[in-house]
Design a protein around this motif. Structure first.
Motif, PDB file in Angstrom:
ATOM      1  N   ASP A  74      -1.953 -26.544  11.865  1.00  0.00           N
ATOM      2  CA  ASP A  74      -0.506 -26.609  12.000  1.00  0.00           C
ATOM      3  C   ASP A  74      -0.022 -28.038  11.766  1.00  0.00           C
ATOM      4  O   ASP A  74       0.004 -28.856  12.681  1.00  0.00           O
ATOM      5  CB  ASP A  74      -0.084 -26.118  13.389  1.00  0.00           C
ATOM      6  CG  ASP A  74       1.434 -25.993  13.523  1.00  0.00           C
ATOM      7  OD1 ASP A  74       2.130 -26.269  12.528  1.00  0.00           O
ATOM      8  OD2 ASP A  74       1.914 -25.628  14.606  1.00  0.00           O
ATOM      9  N   GLU A  75       0.341 -28.342  10.535  1.00  0.00           N
ATOM     10  CA  GLU A  75       0.814 -29.675  10.143  1.00  0.00           C
ATOM     11  C   GLU A  75      -0.067 -30.784  10.718  1.00  0.00           C
ATOM     12  O   GLU A  75       0.402 -31.662  11.443  1.00  0.00           O
ATOM     13  CB  GLU A  75       2.269 -29.869  10.578  1.00  0.00           C
ATOM     14  CG  GLU A  75       3.214 -28.845   9.965  1.00  0.00           C
ATOM     15  CD  GLU A  75       4.681 -29.218  10.101  1.00  0.00           C
ATOM     16  OE1 GLU A  75       4.986 -30.406  10.013  1.00  0.00           O
ATOM     17  OE2 GLU A  75       5.494 -28.308  10.292  1.00  0.00           O
ATOM     18  N   PRO A  76      -1.363 -30.765  10.406  1.00  0.00           N
ATOM     19  CA  PRO A  76      -2.298 -31.709  11.033  1.00  0.00           C
ATOM     20  C   PRO A  76      -2.157 -33.142  10.552  1.00  0.00           C
ATOM     21  O   PRO A  76      -2.765 -34.041  11.126  1.00  0.00           O
ATOM     22  CB  PRO A  76      -3.666 -31.144  10.639  1.00  0.00           C
ATOM     23  CG  PRO A  76      -3.425 -30.465   9.328  1.00  0.00           C
ATOM     24  CD  PRO A  76      -2.041 -29.870   9.450  1.00  0.00           C
ATOM     25  N   THR A  77      -1.363 -33.381   9.511  1.00  0.00           N
ATOM     26  CA  THR A  77      -1.253 -34.748   8.971  1.00  0.00           C
ATOM     27  C   THR A  77       0.152 -35.334   9.108  1.00  0.00           C
ATOM     28  O   THR A  77       0.412 -36.435   8.640  1.00  0.00           O
ATOM     29  CB  THR A  77      -1.646 -34.765   7.478  1.00  0.00           C
ATOM     30  OG1 THR A  77      -0.746 -33.915   6.744  1.00  0.00           O
ATOM     31  CG2 THR A  77      -3.065 -34.271   7.278  1.00  0.00           C
ATOM     32  N   GLY A 127      11.598 -25.077  11.581  1.00  0.00           N
ATOM     33  CA  GLY A 127      12.318 -23.981  12.218  1.00  0.00           C
ATOM     34  C   GLY A 127      12.329 -22.686  11.449  1.00  0.00           C
ATOM     35  O   GLY A 127      12.991 -21.725  11.856  1.00  0.00           O
ATOM     36  N   CYS A 128      11.566 -22.601  10.343  1.00  0.00           N
ATOM     37  CA  CYS A 128      11.606 -21.379   9.533  1.00  0.00           C
ATOM     38  C   CYS A 128      10.665 -20.298  10.043  1.00  0.00           C
ATOM     39  O   CYS A 128      10.684 -19.181   9.542  1.00  0.00           O
ATOM     40  CB  CYS A 128      11.306 -21.696   8.072  1.00  0.00           C
ATOM     41  SG  CYS A 128       9.591 -22.176   7.754  1.00  0.00           S
ATOM     42  N   GLY A 129       9.811 -20.628  11.022  1.00  0.00           N
ATOM     43  CA  GLY A 129       8.927 -19.604  11.593  1.00  0.00           C
ATOM     44  C   GLY A 129       7.463 -19.770  11.262  1.00  0.00           C
ATOM     45  O   GLY A 129       6.643 -18.906  11.583  1.00  0.00           O
ATOM     46  N   LYS A 130       7.093 -20.901  10.648  1.00  0.00           N
ATOM     47  CA  LYS A 130       5.694 -21.105  10.249  1.00  0.00           C
ATOM     48  C   LYS A 130       4.767 -21.136  11.471  1.00  0.00           C
ATOM     49  O   LYS A 130       3.762 -20.418  11.538  1.00  0.00           O
ATOM     50  CB  LYS A 130       5.543 -22.416   9.463  1.00  0.00           C
ATOM     51  CG  LYS A 130       6.441 -22.556   8.258  1.00  0.00           C
ATOM     52  CD  LYS A 130       6.161 -23.820   7.467  1.00  0.00           C
ATOM     53  CE  LYS A 130       6.341 -25.107   8.262  1.00  0.00           C
ATOM     54  NZ  LYS A 130       7.750 -25.337   8.663  1.00  0.00           N
ATOM     55  N   CYS A 133      -1.399 -21.814   2.114  1.00  0.00           N
ATOM     56  CA  CYS A 133      -0.437 -22.750   2.690  1.00  0.00           C
ATOM     57  C   CYS A 133       0.860 -22.016   2.997  1.00  0.00           C
ATOM     58  O   CYS A 133       1.404 -21.305   2.140  1.00  0.00           O
ATOM     59  CB  CYS A 133      -0.163 -23.908   1.741  1.00  0.00           C
ATOM     60  SG  CYS A 133      -1.278 -25.304   1.949  1.00  0.00           S
ATOM     61  N   LEU A 134       1.346 -22.203   4.206  1.00  0.00           N
ATOM     62  CA  LEU A 134       2.625 -21.653   4.632  1.00  0.00           C
ATOM     63  C   LEU A 134       3.601 -22.824   4.660  1.00  0.00           C
ATOM     64  O   LEU A 134       3.415 -23.773   5.423  1.00  0.00           O
ATOM     65  CB  LEU A 134       2.466 -21.030   6.020  1.00  0.00           C
ATOM     66  CG  LEU A 134       3.472 -19.992   6.489  1.00  0.00           C
ATOM     67  CD1 LEU A 134       3.593 -18.851   5.480  1.00  0.00           C
ATOM     68  CD2 LEU A 134       3.059 -19.451   7.848  1.00  0.00           C
TER      69      LEU A 134
END
Length: 342
Positions: A189-192, A47-50, A41-42
């Protein structure tokens, strides 16, 4: 003999060019390792670059972005290692990897799926692009995938357009497309993020089940520590383009060693009796612009422990436990200061 990691990101730096200003470094010297069958998990603030880091793995960066340093080494089972960072985004080699060996579930399926093509046609195209199947065979695979991800009436749903589906069903269709060619690595990428709590739990359970079925690695991007605790094997905490702490999820949650990770943990709301209730402890200040990043530790301007070398000297990766590393000057200073983070 120890197997090679499936994906190894080494010292990667990603910069965005501008005609009027100097290049802006969005991701600074990131090191990540993914192993087959595991979930990394990242996590970090918006805005942090994930997402930029994840898109670099698939060479889906904007035209003004470039990998200015480092390597992205991908080693599919039984195959030679490929440096994805050295491939052109539109090369045949990259196209053979993208969607086939490495797939991605995007944050908002409504903006990622074509509004003028049916769900079935889009998944069919993905399958036929990478595998030698006829249209009828591809459609049968599509229907099977839609059924596998829990879409009711999969044969009929294959003929619907994205706008005819709910948010949860669109996300399931996106997952089916990502799994169409049985990838070795799935990037989520943040799928939920845009889903309600019940649907979010269903999607997380589905992803864990599919990971067990396919044996794939997963790079899961989120800002929700509750999701991290539920799905991750390892966690990497990012702040302003830097990975400030990384390790086994239980170790990092049990004993966070970087001030930013500790602040994130303190900011999680908890259930408590009225007598034991406390105010939330937010992280003071705001994330500075990438243009104004300190030369040293990126968290300097918001850190309650900041001292002399922090603004000017970037801290080294320090081993603080088995497989647990953090970047903080306190960890390399005298015992009294180091105890502040313990």
């Amino acid at each position: 003999m120890v197997d090679k990691p499936l994906l190894k990101i080494e010292d990667v730096e990603i910069a965005f060019s501008s005609p009027d200003e100097a290049d802006i470094v969005a991701v600074r010297q990131v090191d990540l390792t993914l192993t087959a069958g595991k979930t990394l998990c990242l996590v970090g603030e918006s805005g942090c670059g994930k997402s930029v880091t994840a898109r670099a793995v698939l060479r889906l960066l904007d035209q003004n972005a470039s990998i200015s340093r480092g390597r992205i080494l991908f080693t599919p089972p039984g195959e030679e290692t490929v440096d994805i960072g050295a491939l052109k985004s539109d090369s045949l080699s990259m196209r053979a990897i993208r969607g086939n060996k490495i797939s991605m579930i995007f944050q908002e399926p409504m903006s990622s799926l074509s509004p003028v093509h049916t769900i079935g046609d889009q998944i069919d195209e993905m399958i036929m692009l990478h595998e030698d199947l006829k249209p009828k065979e591809a459609r049968e695979r599509t229907v099977s995938l839609l059924d596998q991800v829990g879409i009711p009436g999969p044969r009929e749903r294959a003929d619907t357009y994205p706008f005819q589906l709910s948010g949860g069903l669109r996300q399931r269709a996106m997952i089916a497309m990502a799994l169409a060619c049985t990838p070795n690595l799935l990037i989520a990428d943040e799928p939920t993020t845009a889903l309600d709590v019940t649907t979010q739990a269903q999607i997380l359970d589905l992803l864990k089940k599919l990971q067990d079925d396919y044996g794939m690695a997963m790079l899961f991007i989120t800002h929700d520590l509750g999701v991290v605790a539920e799905i991750a094997d390892e966690v990497a905490v990012m702040y302003l383009g830097d990975v400030v702490e990384q390790g086994d999820v239980f170790e990092v949650f049990r004993a966070p060693r970087h001030p930013y990770t500790q602040a994130l943990m303190r900011s999680i709301p908890t259930m408590a009796r009225k007598a034991d209730r406390q105010r939330l402890s937010p992280i003071k200040g705001t994330v500075p612009s990438a243009k104004d990043r300190p030369q040293g530790c990126a968290f300097t301007s918001r850190c309650p422990h900041a001292f002399e070398p922090c603004p000017t000297v970037r801290p080294e990766r320090t081993q603080v436990g088995e497989g647990h590393v953090a970047r903080c000057h306190l960890l390399t200073q005298d015992t009294t200061r180091a105890e502040e983070l313990a």
